[in-house]
Design an enzyme around this catalytic site. Structure first.
Site, PDB file in Angstrom:
ATOM      1  N   ASP A  37       0.877  -1.289   0.009  1.00  0.00           N
ATOM      2  CA  ASP A  37      -0.020   0.030  -0.071  1.00  0.00           C
ATOM      3  C   ASP A  37       0.802   1.293  -0.074  1.00  0.00           C
ATOM      4  OD1 ASP A  37      -1.686   2.213   0.443  1.00  0.00           O
ATOM      5  OD2 ASP A  37      -2.314   1.275   2.165  1.00  0.00           O
ATOM      6  N   HIS A  42       0.008   8.386   2.664  1.00  0.00           N
ATOM      7  CA  HIS A  42       0.839   7.841   4.054  1.00  0.00           C
ATOM      8  C   HIS A  42       2.324   8.290   4.029  1.00  0.00           C
ATOM      9  CE1 HIS A  42      -2.883   5.913   5.161  1.00  0.00           C
ATOM     10  NE2 HIS A  42      -2.975   5.483   4.022  1.00  0.00           N
TER      11      HIS A  42
END
Length: 139
Positions: A37, A42
């Protein structure tokens, strides 16, 4: 592996608390690599800012992984029969996360003695970020 005799587990028993963190940019990069991911929200501060966030924040699945570790530390890696959560809040950078739960039911299913637990991940001095339940073999 197990700190307690799971055959004595009862309704109301608490899952031992696991505390993880602080979550750093390195934590996020390593989790991104391990999970696949690579969402820039992030990892890239400029991208996060363009979305209205003051900085990057942790993957929700990172907190779920910490919570899963709390379950497997308690019951062993082969005992978890189901585990689900609802994401409730963002886990910010530098946060420490506590994971815990409580046994809410003991039941028999398919010849196994099982404990149903409610589980949570919470930012220390902050909000609950995940809430859910787990079904764990205890006998």
């Amino acid at each position: 592996m197990n700190a307690i005799d799971l055959s004595t587990v009862a309704v109301g028993d608490a899952l031992p608390v696991l505390t993880a963190g602080p979550i750093t940019p390195l934590t996020l990069a390593l989790f991104a690599g391990g999970s696949g991911d690579h969402n820039p929200i992030h990892l890239d501060p400029e991208f996060a800012a363009s979305g209205g966030f003051p900085e990057v924040f942790a993957h929700g699945m990172l907190s779920m992984a910490y919570l899963g570790r709390a379950l497997t530390d308690w019951a062993g890696p082969t005992a978890v029969r189901s585990f689900s959560v609802r994401f409730a809040a963002i886990t910010p950078l530098r946060a420490r996360v506590t994971c815990g739960g409580e046994v809410v039911e003991i039941l028999e299913r398919d010849g196994e003695r099982l404990a149903r637990l409610t589980v949570t991940a919470t930012v220390v001095d902050g909000p609950v970020t995940l809430m859910g339940d787990a079904l764990v073999r205890i006998g």
